[in-house]
Design an enzyme around this catalytic site. Structure first.
Site, PDB file in Angstrom:
ATOM      1  N   SER A 138     -18.186 -28.715  12.867  1.00 42.32           N
ATOM      2  CA  SER A 138     -18.696 -29.338  14.080  1.00 42.32           C
ATOM      3  C   SER A 138     -17.936 -28.769  15.515  1.00 42.32           C
ATOM      4  CB  SER A 138     -19.304 -30.513  14.032  1.00 42.32           C
ATOM      5  OG  SER A 138     -19.802 -30.806  15.466  1.00 42.32           O
ATOM      6  N   TYR A 151     -17.494 -39.943  13.640  1.00 47.42           N
ATOM      7  CA  TYR A 151     -17.997 -38.307  13.440  1.00 47.42           C
ATOM      8  C   TYR A 151     -17.089 -37.440  14.071  1.00 47.42           C
ATOM      9  CZ  TYR A 151     -21.297 -34.233  13.459  1.00 47.42           C
ATOM     10  OH  TYR A 151     -21.960 -33.031  13.152  1.00 47.42           O
ATOM     11  N   LYS A 155     -14.690 -35.056  11.544  1.00 47.41           N
ATOM     12  CA  LYS A 155     -15.073 -33.554  11.742  1.00 47.41           C
ATOM     13  C   LYS A 155     -13.855 -32.829  12.010  1.00 47.41           C
ATOM     14  CE  LYS A 155     -19.484 -33.128  10.732  1.00 47.41           C
ATOM     15  NZ  LYS A 155     -20.028 -32.114   9.577  1.00 47.41           N
TER      16      LYS A 155
HETATM   17  N1  LIG Z   1     -27.494 -30.732  14.578  1.00 52.89           N
HETATM   18  C1  LIG Z   1     -26.387 -30.561  15.179  1.00 52.89           C
HETATM   19  O1  LIG Z   1     -26.609 -30.636  16.419  1.00 52.89           O
HETATM   20  C2  LIG Z   1     -25.150 -30.207  14.518  1.00 52.89           C
HETATM   21  C3  LIG Z   1     -24.071 -29.769  15.296  1.00 52.89           C
HETATM   22  C4  LIG Z   1     -22.739 -29.351  14.681  1.00 52.89           C
HETATM   23  C5  LIG Z   1     -22.402 -29.648  13.302  1.00 52.89           C
HETATM   24  N2  LIG Z   1     -23.686 -30.117  12.495  1.00 52.89           N
HETATM   25  C6  LIG Z   1     -23.482 -30.339  11.111  1.00 52.89           C
HETATM   26  O2  LIG Z   1     -24.196 -29.397  10.349  1.00 52.89           O
HETATM   27  C7  LIG Z   1     -24.579 -30.020   9.260  1.00 52.89           C
HETATM   28  C8  LIG Z   1     -25.741 -29.885   8.853  1.00 52.89           C
HETATM   29  O3  LIG Z   1     -26.532 -30.644   9.716  1.00 52.89           O
HETATM   30  P1  LIG Z   1     -27.989 -30.686  10.268  1.00 52.89           P
HETATM   31  O4  LIG Z   1     -27.994 -30.791  11.850  1.00 52.89           O
HETATM   32  O5  LIG Z   1     -28.970 -29.894   9.575  1.00 52.89           O
HETATM   33  O6  LIG Z   1     -28.592 -32.039   9.629  1.00 52.89           O
HETATM   34  P2  LIG Z   1     -29.663 -32.735   8.891  1.00 52.89           P
HETATM   35  O7  LIG Z   1     -29.712 -34.213   8.990  1.00 52.89           O
HETATM   36  O8  LIG Z   1     -31.066 -31.954   9.365  1.00 52.89           O
HETATM   37  O9  LIG Z   1     -29.166 -32.338   7.533  1.00 52.89           O
HETATM   38  C9  LIG Z   1     -28.429 -32.925   6.703  1.00 52.89           C
HETATM   39  C10 LIG Z   1     -28.690 -32.600   5.383  1.00 52.89           C
HETATM   40  O10 LIG Z   1     -27.553 -33.217   4.499  1.00 52.89           O
HETATM   41  C11 LIG Z   1     -28.287 -34.041   3.546  1.00 52.89           C
HETATM   42  N3  LIG Z   1     -27.355 -34.803   2.992  1.00 52.89           N
HETATM   43  C12 LIG Z   1     -26.844 -36.050   3.744  1.00 52.89           C
HETATM   44  N4  LIG Z   1     -25.888 -36.790   2.904  1.00 52.89           N
HETATM   45  C13 LIG Z   1     -25.963 -36.241   1.833  1.00 52.89           C
HETATM   46  C14 LIG Z   1     -25.233 -36.401   0.530  1.00 52.89           C
HETATM   47  N5  LIG Z   1     -24.353 -37.701   0.245  1.00 52.89           N
HETATM   48  N6  LIG Z   1     -25.404 -35.586  -0.391  1.00 52.89           N
HETATM   49  C15 LIG Z   1     -26.012 -34.579  -0.309  1.00 52.89           C
HETATM   50  N7  LIG Z   1     -26.858 -34.133   0.602  1.00 52.89           N
HETATM   51  C16 LIG Z   1     -26.617 -35.147   1.683  1.00 52.89           C
HETATM   52  C17 LIG Z   1     -29.378 -34.531   4.109  1.00 52.89           C
HETATM   53  O11 LIG Z   1     -30.443 -35.128   3.059  1.00 52.89           O
HETATM   54  C18 LIG Z   1     -29.893 -33.315   4.774  1.00 52.89           C
HETATM   55  O12 LIG Z   1     -30.776 -32.531   4.261  1.00 52.89           O
HETATM   56  C19 LIG Z   1     -23.623 -31.421   9.010  1.00 52.89           C
HETATM   57  O13 LIG Z   1     -22.688 -31.339   8.405  1.00 52.89           O
HETATM   58  C20 LIG Z   1     -23.663 -31.764  10.635  1.00 52.89           C
HETATM   59  O14 LIG Z   1     -22.537 -32.526  10.884  1.00 52.89           O
HETATM   60  C21 LIG Z   1     -24.831 -30.415  13.253  1.00 52.89           C
END
Ligand SMILES: NC(=O)c1ccc[n+]([C@@H]2O[C@H](COP(=O)([O-])OP(=O)(O)OC[C@H]3O[C@@H](n4cnc5c(N)ncnc54)[C@H](O)[C@@H]3O)[C@@H](O)[C@H]2O)c1
Length: 263
Positions: A138, A151, A155
Site C-alpha cells: 500500500s 495498517y 504495510k
Molecule cells: N482499497 C484501497 O484503497 C487500498 C489501497 C492500498 C492498498 N490496498 C490493499 O489492496 C489489497 C486488496 O484490498 P481491496 O481494497 O481489494 O480490499 P477488499 O476488502 O475489497 O478485498 C480484500 C479481500 O481479501 C480477502 N481476505 C481478507 N482476509 C483474508 C484471509 N485471512 N485469507 C484470505 N483472504 C482474505 C477478503 O475476503 C477480500 O476478498 C489489500 O492488501 C489492501 O490492503 C487497498
C-alpha cells in the site's frame, strides 16, 4: 513478465483489487488463474465470471497449512506457479487503542501471510530458475495511513519484507514487486468513506481514487517492466521523496491536512 500462458495465484481474489487482477491476468492470456480467498462463494463467483481458465480455492492466508495446500494443489494441477500475488489485506480502522486481536490479525494477514506464501512457493520457483512474487502492500507502506496505526505498521513491514525478498532472490531468477496503491474504490475504502472515517477521508483528499481495473493496469505495466515498486498513483513517489528528504516537514504537512479535514 508477460502473462501469456502463465500460471497465476491471487489471494484476496474474491474482491476489489484481487478480483480485478484475476480478470486482467486472464484477459492477458494466463493459462490458469487461481482465485483464492477466505470468502469461498465470492471467489467462485469471480472465477465463474472469468471462465474455464480460472478456478476458486478457499483459503485463510493466515493459516500456513492452508497456504501450503493452495500452492501444492496448484503445482499438482499445472506443474508450476509463475506468479503468486499475495494480495489479501485488512485494515483495523483505529490507533493504539485497537486490541491485540486486531493488531495480531493485521500482522497475520498483511505480513505473515506474505512469509507463508513465499516459503511455500519459492522452492518450486528456485528449482525452475524463475518466478514472480507480487505483494500488494500500500502507499501506507511507504507513507502513513492516518487513522490506522496497525495498517501503517504492517504495510511498512510488508514493503520491507518484499524488498528483502527482492534483494535476496533476484540473482536466482525471482522477481519481486510491491504494489503500493493509494486510494482505490473497493469496499475497504468505500466502507470507510461511508462511515466518515478520517483515514478514508485523508486518502480521498490526497489524490485520485482509482478503480480496481486501473490498479490492475498499473500492475500489468509494472510486471512487464519487472519493477519492484509499482505505484498506480504516481504522486506517491513525490510524497515518499518529500518524506525521505524532510520527515518533519512532511509530517507537518500531514498534520495540516488532518486539521483541515477535522475543522
Ligand atoms: N482499497 C484501497 O484503497 C487500498 C489501497 C492500498 C492498498 N490496498 C490493499 O489492496 C489489497 C486488496 O484490498 P481491496 O481494497 O481489494 O480490499 P477488499 O476488502 O475489497 O478485498 C480484500 C479481500 O481479501 C480477502 N481476505 C481478507 N482476509 C483474508 C484471509 N485471512 N485469507 C484470505 N483472504 C482474505 C477478503 O475476503 C477480500 O476478498 C489489500 O492488501 C489492501 O490492503 C487497498
Amino acid at each position: 513478465m508477460n502473462l501469456t500462458d502463465r500460471i497465476v495465484v491471487v489471494t484476496g481474489g474474491a474482491g476489489g483489487i484481487g478480483a480485478a487482477l484475476s480478470r486482467r491476468f486472464a484477459a492477458e492470456g494466463a493459462a490458469a488463474v487461481v482465485v483464492a480467498d477466505l470468502d469461498a462463494d465470492a471467489a467462485r463467483a469471480v472465477a465463474e465470471g472469468i471462465g474455464p481458465v480460472a478456478h476458486a480455492h478457499a483459503v485463510d492466508v493466515t493459516d500456513e497449512e492452508q497456504v501450503r495446500a493452495l500452492v501444492a494443489d496448484t503445482e499438482q494441477r499445472y506443474g508450476r506457479i509463475d506468479l503468486f500475488c499475495a494480495n489479501a489485506g485488512v485494515t483495523t480502522g483505529g490507533g493504539v487503542e485497537v486490541d491485540d486481536t486486531g493488531w495480531d490479525q493485521a500482522w497475520r494477514v498483511n505480513v505473515l501471510a506474505h512469509v507463508y506464501s513465499a516459503r511455500a512457493v519459492l522452492p518450486g520457483m528456485l528449482a525452475r530458475g524463475g518466478g514472480h512474487l507480487l505483494h500488494t502492500c500500500s502507499a501506507a507502506g511507504v507513507l502513513t495511513a492516518v487513522g490506522d496505526a496497525a495498517y501503517t505498521a504492517t504495510k511498512h513491514a510488508s514493503v520491507g519484507f518484499a524488498e528483502w525478498l527482492a534483494i535476496t532472490y533476484r540473482d536466482r531468477g525471482i522477481r519481486v514487486s510491491a504494489l503500493c496503491p493509494q486510494g482505490v474504490d473497493t469496499p475497504m475504502l468505500a466502507d470507510g468513506l461511508a462511515d466518515g472515517h478520517l483515514g478514508a477521508r485523508v486518502v480521498a483528499a490526497s489524490g485520485a481514487v482509482l478503480t480496481p481495473d486501473q490498479v490492475a493496469e498499473a500492475a500489468i505495466a509494472g510486471l512487464a517492466e519487472e519493477r519492484f515498486l509499482i505505484l498506480p498513483h504516481p504522486e506517491v513517489a513525490d510524497y515518499a521523496r518529500r518524506r525521505a528528504e524532510d520527515p518533519d516537514g512532511w509530517q507537518a504537512g500531514m498534520r495540516k491536512l488532518v486539521r483541515r479535514l477535522t475543522a
